[in-house]
Write a protein that holds these residues in place. Structure first.
Motif, PDB file in Angstrom:
ATOM      1  N   ALA A   1     -15.764   7.621   6.767  1.00 15.79           N
ATOM      2  CA  ALA A   1     -15.524   6.421   6.380  1.00 15.79           C
ATOM      3  C   ALA A   1     -14.083   6.010   6.560  1.00 15.79           C
ATOM      4  CB  ALA A   1     -15.888   6.017   4.724  1.00 15.79           C
ATOM      5  N   VAL A   2     -13.688   4.863   7.169  1.00 13.17           N
ATOM      6  CA  VAL A   2     -12.314   4.388   7.216  1.00 13.17           C
ATOM      7  C   VAL A   2     -12.216   3.158   6.759  1.00 13.17           C
ATOM      8  CG1 VAL A   2     -10.890   3.690   8.665  1.00 13.17           C
ATOM      9  CG2 VAL A   2     -12.277   5.362   9.685  1.00 13.17           C
ATOM     10  N   MET A   3     -11.360   3.092   5.479  1.00 12.82           N
ATOM     11  CA  MET A   3     -11.401   2.030   4.594  1.00 12.82           C
ATOM     12  C   MET A   3     -10.243   1.018   5.211  1.00 12.82           C
ATOM     13  SD  MET A   3     -11.930   3.421   0.769  1.00 12.82           S
ATOM     14  CE  MET A   3     -12.371   1.800   0.134  1.00 12.82           C
ATOM     15  N   VAL A   4     -10.157  -0.291   5.345  1.00 14.15           N
ATOM     16  CA  VAL A   4      -9.136  -0.976   5.982  1.00 14.15           C
ATOM     17  C   VAL A   4      -8.686  -2.163   5.116  1.00 14.15           C
ATOM     18  CG1 VAL A   4      -8.615  -2.418   7.989  1.00 14.15           C
ATOM     19  CG2 VAL A   4     -10.147  -0.792   8.239  1.00 14.15           C
ATOM     20  N   ASP A   5      -7.429  -2.195   4.716  1.00 20.48           N
ATOM     21  CA  ASP A   5      -6.979  -3.147   3.966  1.00 20.48           C
ATOM     22  C   ASP A   5      -5.616  -3.534   4.306  1.00 20.48           C
ATOM     23  OD1 ASP A   5      -6.971  -5.043   1.937  1.00 20.48           O
ATOM     24  OD2 ASP A   5      -7.196  -3.722   0.198  1.00 20.48           O
ATOM     25  N   ASP A   6      -5.157  -4.851   3.986  1.00 19.80           N
ATOM     26  CA  ASP A   6      -3.670  -5.045   4.453  1.00 19.80           C
ATOM     27  C   ASP A   6      -2.687  -4.702   3.649  1.00 19.80           C
ATOM     28  OD1 ASP A   6      -4.770  -6.704   2.051  1.00 19.80           O
ATOM     29  OD2 ASP A   6      -3.166  -8.136   2.401  1.00 19.80           O
ATOM     30  N   MET A   7      -2.725  -4.314   2.382  1.00 17.45           N
ATOM     31  CA  MET A   7      -1.635  -3.515   1.400  1.00 17.45           C
ATOM     32  C   MET A   7      -2.396  -2.741   0.706  1.00 17.45           C
ATOM     33  SD  MET A   7      -0.546  -6.438  -1.015  1.00 17.45           S
ATOM     34  CE  MET A   7      -0.337  -7.842  -0.160  1.00 17.45           C
ATOM     35  N   ILE A   8      -1.652  -1.748   0.308  1.00 15.01           N
ATOM     36  CA  ILE A   8      -2.004  -0.752  -0.914  1.00 15.01           C
ATOM     37  C   ILE A   8      -0.840  -0.892  -2.067  1.00 15.01           C
ATOM     38  CG2 ILE A   8      -2.202   1.620  -1.537  1.00 15.01           C
ATOM     39  CD1 ILE A   8      -3.280   2.211   1.152  1.00 15.01           C
ATOM     40  N   ASP A   9      -1.161  -1.278  -3.151  1.00  9.53           N
ATOM     41  CA  ASP A   9      -0.388  -1.605  -4.341  1.00  9.53           C
ATOM     42  C   ASP A   9      -0.229  -0.527  -5.144  1.00  9.53           C
ATOM     43  OD1 ASP A   9       1.607  -2.579  -5.993  1.00  9.53           O
ATOM     44  OD2 ASP A   9       0.683  -4.588  -6.317  1.00  9.53           O
ATOM     45  N   THR A  10      -1.221  -0.604  -6.217  1.00 13.50           N
ATOM     46  CA  THR A  10      -1.260   0.417  -7.087  1.00 13.50           C
ATOM     47  C   THR A  10      -2.433   1.524  -6.849  1.00 13.50           C
ATOM     48  OG1 THR A  10      -3.021  -0.920  -8.332  1.00 13.50           O
ATOM     49  CG2 THR A  10      -0.689  -1.140  -9.016  1.00 13.50           C
ATOM     50  N   ALA A  11      -3.266   1.129  -5.452  1.00 11.08           N
ATOM     51  CA  ALA A  11      -4.254   1.978  -5.120  1.00 11.08           C
ATOM     52  C   ALA A  11      -5.379   1.900  -6.120  1.00 11.08           C
ATOM     53  CB  ALA A  11      -3.747   3.336  -4.654  1.00 11.08           C
ATOM     54  N   GLY A  12      -5.551   1.111  -7.029  1.00 11.08           N
ATOM     55  CA  GLY A  12      -6.651   1.190  -7.855  1.00 11.08           C
ATOM     56  C   GLY A  12      -7.906   0.820  -7.049  1.00 11.08           C
ATOM     57  N   THR A  13      -7.748  -0.248  -6.321  1.00 12.68           N
ATOM     58  CA  THR A  13      -9.048  -0.594  -5.455  1.00 12.68           C
ATOM     59  C   THR A  13      -9.564   0.082  -4.379  1.00 12.68           C
ATOM     60  OG1 THR A  13      -8.573  -3.049  -5.582  1.00 12.68           O
ATOM     61  CG2 THR A  13     -10.018  -2.472  -3.843  1.00 12.68           C
ATOM     62  N   ILE A  14      -8.812   0.725  -3.582  1.00 15.63           N
ATOM     63  CA  ILE A  14      -8.980   1.507  -2.593  1.00 15.63           C
ATOM     64  C   ILE A  14      -9.417   3.113  -3.046  1.00 15.63           C
ATOM     65  CG2 ILE A  14      -6.773   2.522  -2.109  1.00 15.63           C
ATOM     66  CD1 ILE A  14      -7.493   1.826   1.163  1.00 15.63           C
TER      67      ILE A  14
ATOM     68  N   CYS B   1      -6.690   2.970   5.590  1.00 14.77           N
ATOM     69  CA  CYS B   1      -5.827   2.506   6.701  1.00 14.77           C
ATOM     70  C   CYS B   1      -5.349   1.062   6.186  1.00 14.77           C
ATOM     71  CB  CYS B   1      -6.531   2.146   8.084  1.00 14.77           C
ATOM     72  SG  CYS B   1      -7.060   3.612   8.679  1.00 14.77           S
ATOM     73  N   SER B   2      -3.877   0.897   6.133  1.00 14.48           N
ATOM     74  CA  SER B   2      -3.058  -0.329   5.508  1.00 14.48           C
ATOM     75  C   SER B   2      -2.016  -0.535   6.330  1.00 14.48           C
ATOM     76  CB  SER B   2      -3.218  -0.104   3.823  1.00 14.48           C
ATOM     77  OG  SER B   2      -2.249  -1.177   3.506  1.00 14.48           O
ATOM     78  N   THR B   3      -1.520  -1.897   6.557  1.00 13.13           N
ATOM     79  CA  THR B   3      -0.297  -2.168   7.014  1.00 13.13           C
ATOM     80  C   THR B   3       0.828  -2.091   5.986  1.00 13.13           C
ATOM     81  OG1 THR B   3      -1.567  -3.735   8.386  1.00 13.13           O
ATOM     82  CG2 THR B   3       0.862  -4.059   8.213  1.00 13.13           C
ATOM     83  N   HIS B   4       0.500  -2.680   4.816  1.00  8.21           N
ATOM     84  CA  HIS B   4       1.708  -2.687   3.859  1.00  8.21           C
ATOM     85  C   HIS B   4       1.553  -1.703   2.850  1.00  8.21           C
ATOM     86  CE1 HIS B   4       2.717  -6.080   5.822  1.00  8.21           C
ATOM     87  NE2 HIS B   4       1.722  -6.819   5.674  1.00  8.21           N
ATOM     88  N   ALA B   5       2.463  -0.632   2.490  1.00 14.33           N
ATOM     89  CA  ALA B   5       2.436   0.204   1.613  1.00 14.33           C
ATOM     90  C   ALA B   5       3.497  -0.042   0.538  1.00 14.33           C
ATOM     91  CB  ALA B   5       2.988   1.748   2.302  1.00 14.33           C
TER      92      ALA B   5
ATOM     93  N   PRO C   1       3.540   2.464  -8.905  1.00  7.78           N
ATOM     94  CA  PRO C   1       3.035   3.325  -9.920  1.00  7.78           C
ATOM     95  C   PRO C   1       1.694   2.914 -10.531  1.00  7.78           C
ATOM     96  CG  PRO C   1       5.372   3.220 -10.265  1.00  7.78           C
ATOM     97  CD  PRO C   1       4.966   1.988  -9.262  1.00  7.78           C
ATOM     98  N   PRO C   2       0.641   3.688 -10.470  1.00 12.45           N
ATOM     99  CA  PRO C   2       0.650   5.270 -10.178  1.00 12.45           C
ATOM    100  C   PRO C   2      -0.168   5.502  -8.876  1.00 12.45           C
ATOM    101  CG  PRO C   2      -1.333   4.521 -11.472  1.00 12.45           C
ATOM    102  CD  PRO C   2      -0.868   3.354 -11.205  1.00 12.45           C
ATOM    103  N   ALA C   3       0.222   4.733  -7.735  1.00 14.11           N
ATOM    104  CA  ALA C   3      -0.498   4.831  -6.380  1.00 14.11           C
ATOM    105  C   ALA C   3      -0.346   6.081  -5.696  1.00 14.11           C
ATOM    106  CB  ALA C   3       0.236   3.552  -5.424  1.00 14.11           C
ATOM    107  N   ILE C   4       0.939   6.667  -5.844  1.00 13.66           N
ATOM    108  CA  ILE C   4       0.813   8.197  -5.359  1.00 13.66           C
ATOM    109  C   ILE C   4       0.163   9.058  -5.960  1.00 13.66           C
ATOM    110  CG2 ILE C   4       2.542   9.895  -4.547  1.00 13.66           C
ATOM    111  CD1 ILE C   4       3.170   7.106  -3.313  1.00 13.66           C
ATOM    112  N   GLU C   5       0.004   9.206  -7.278  1.00 16.69           N
ATOM    113  CA  GLU C   5      -0.956   9.979  -7.849  1.00 16.69           C
ATOM    114  C   GLU C   5      -2.373   9.763  -7.407  1.00 16.69           C
ATOM    115  OE1 GLU C   5       1.375   8.255  -9.283  1.00 16.69           O
ATOM    116  OE2 GLU C   5       2.665   9.562 -10.044  1.00 16.69           O
TER     117      GLU C   5
END
Length: 402
Positions: free
Chosen positions: A305-318, A336-340, A344-348
C-alpha cells in the motif's frame, strides 16, 4: 539533477533497492529485475530524473559544467538556460530567506547563478531587519522562502523581503513559496471562522509581489485567493519517478488516499503507476490535528500500500490509516508526501514500525534530529529551478508536466 538524502530500512520489501547512507553516494541507484517481479510500468513516460543519487558538489550542478546530474528532460533547455544567464545575468536574481537556504542554493546552482547577497537579522525584541546587499533596480527577482514552522516568523520575513525589493525598484518580484502555510484554513467549516489562506494571499500581494510560485498547495482553490498570477507546480513527479526507478510486482501495488479529500490526488498518482487500484480511508475528524479512522474502501490484503498525501503534520491521519491497512492485511505500507511539516509527535508515529518507508521532498528542511531509518528525502530543486527559468523567460510552465 536531483539531490537525494536517503535513509532506508534494511528489511526486505517489494520495492527492491540497495541500502543508502543518509547522504547518498555519487552513483546511480542500481536496478534489479528479479524473476518474480517486473519493473513498474508507467502509463505515460516520466520525463524526470529525480529520486536518484546525484552529486552534491556545486561545480557538477552548474549548467554547462562537467557533471551529468542534470535530468534528461532538461538537456535541451539547459543550453538555453546558459545563454539566458550569459545574456541577462544582471536581470535575473535569486535571494533566499532563512527558512530553507539549502533549497535556494540548489535552485541557484541549477540556473548557474549565485544567490543574491541579502542581510537578514533579528533585533533584540524579535523585529526582523532586511537589507539587500546589491542593486536589483530593473531586475527580475525571485525570493525563495517557504512559510513553514515557525510560520509567523517566516511569513513576516517574506513580506519584509518583498517590501525591500519593491523599494529597491525591482522590476518584477516573484515569491517562491515551496510550502504555503495557512493553506489549510481555506474555507469556513464552522461559524465565525477566519479564512487565513485568503488573508495571507492579501498580505503577499499588498507587500508588493507581482507573482507567486507555489508547490503542491493544500487545495487548488487557494490559487484564486491571489489577485496576482500564481504558478502552481507539483512535487508528485519527483516521488513517482523515485518509485518507478525501483522494481515492483505489478499486481501487488495499491495506492491509498488517507481521506476522501485526497482522492483526486491519489487517483492521479495511481494512474501514473501502472494504473494501480485505489483504496480510500474513511475518517472522521473531531478537532484540528485529531483524526479517527473509521472504514477502508477497497482491497489491500496481501498488497503493498502506498499512501499519498500533500503534507504530513502530526502524522495522526496517515499513521492511523497505516494501522488500519495492516489490520486489513496489507503486506507493507509506504507513505508519500510533498511537505514534511513534522510537528510533534510525528517522528514517533512515523518511526514506530508502521511504515516500510516514508518518502518526502525538501520543500521544508528536515532537522537533523528528525531523521529516522525509514525516511527518504528527495529534492524538488530541479522542478523549481526549471519553473523559475521559464517564468523569467516568459515560457510555458504547464508544459513541464505534459
Amino acid at each position: 539533477m536531483s539531490t537525494l538524502l536517503h535513509c532506508n530500512s534494511a528489511s526486505s520489501s517489494a520495492f527492491t533497492h540497495s541500502p543508502h547512507h543518509r547522504i547518498a553516494p555519487i552513483k546511480p541507484l542500481p536496478r534489479f529485475s528479479p524473476l518474480n517481479a517486473v519493473r513498474c510500468r508507467l502509463i505515460e513516460p516520466l520525463k524526470f530524473d529525480n529520486g536518484r543519487a546525484a552529486t552534491n558538489q556545486a561545480a557538477d550542478m552548474l549548467i554547462g559544467g562537467s557533471g551529468t546530474a542534470i535530468p534528461s528532460f532538461l538537456v535541451a533547455p539547459s543550453a538555453r538556460v546558459q545563454d539566458l544567464v550569459n545574456k541577462n545575468d544582471t536581470r535575473l536574481r535569486i535571494f533566499s530567506g532563512t527558512a530553507n537556504p539549502a533549497l535556494a542554493q540548489e535552485i541557484a546552482c541549477y540556473l548557474g547563478l549565485e544567490l543574491g547577497k541579502i542581510k537578514i537579522k533579528r533585533f533584540a525584541d524579535g523585529e526582523i531587519y532586511v537589507q539587500l546587499q546589491e542593486s536589483v533596480r530593473g531586475c527580475d527577482v525571485f525570493l525563495v522562502q517557504p512559510t513553514c514552522p515557525p510560520a509567523n516568523e517566516n511569513l513576516m520575513e517574506l513580506l519584509i523581503m518583498i517590501d525591500a525589493c519593491r523599494r529597491a525598484s525591482a522590476k518584477n518580484i516573484t515569491a517562491v513559496i515551496p510550502y504555503f502555510g495557512y493553506a489549510r484554513a481555506d474555507r469556513k467549516t464552522q461559524g465565525r471562522e477566519s479564512i487565513a489562506a485568503k488573508l495571507v494571499a492579501n498580505l503577499i500581494t499588498e507587500a508588493g509581489a507581482n507573482r507567486v510560485l507555489a508547490c503542491d498547495l493544500h487545495s487548488g482553490q487557494s490559487m484564486g485567493y491571489f489577485d496576482i498570477p500564481v504558478d502552481h507546480v507539483y512535487g508528485q513527479p519527483v516521488i513517482l519517478d523515485y518509485l518507478a526507478s525501483k522494481t515492483i510486482c505489478s499486481d501487488d501495488l495499491v495506492v491509498v488516499s488517507p481521506d476522501v479529500g485526497g482522492v483526486a490526488r491519489a487517483r492521479a498518482f495511481a494512474k501514473k503507476l501502472s494504473d494501480a487500484p485505489l483504496a480510500i480511508v474513511d475518517k472522521r475528524r473531531h478537532g484540528h490535528n485529531v483524526a479517527e479512522v473509521m472504514n477502508l474502501i477497497g482491497d489491500v490484503k496481501g498488497k503493498v500500500a502506498v499512501m499519498v498525501d500533500d503534507m504530513i503534520d502530526t502524522a495522526g491521519t496517515i499513521s492511523k490509516g497505516a494501522a488500519l491497512l495492516h489490520q486489513e492485511g496489507a503486506r507493507e505500507v509506504y507513505a508519500c508526501s510533498t511537505h514534511a511539516v513534522f510537528s510533534p509527535p510525528a517522528i514517533e508515529r512515523l518511526s514506530s514500525g508502521l511504515f516500510q518507508e516514508v518518502i518526502i521532498t525538501n520543500t521544508i528542511p528536515v532537522a537533523e534530529q528528525n531523521y529516522f531509518p525509514q525516511l527518504t528525502v528527495l529534492s524538488v530543486a530541479n522542478l523549481l529551478g526549471e519553473t523559475v527559468w521559464r517564468v523569467h523567460d516568459d515560457c510555458s510552465v504547464s508544459s513541464i508536466f505534459l
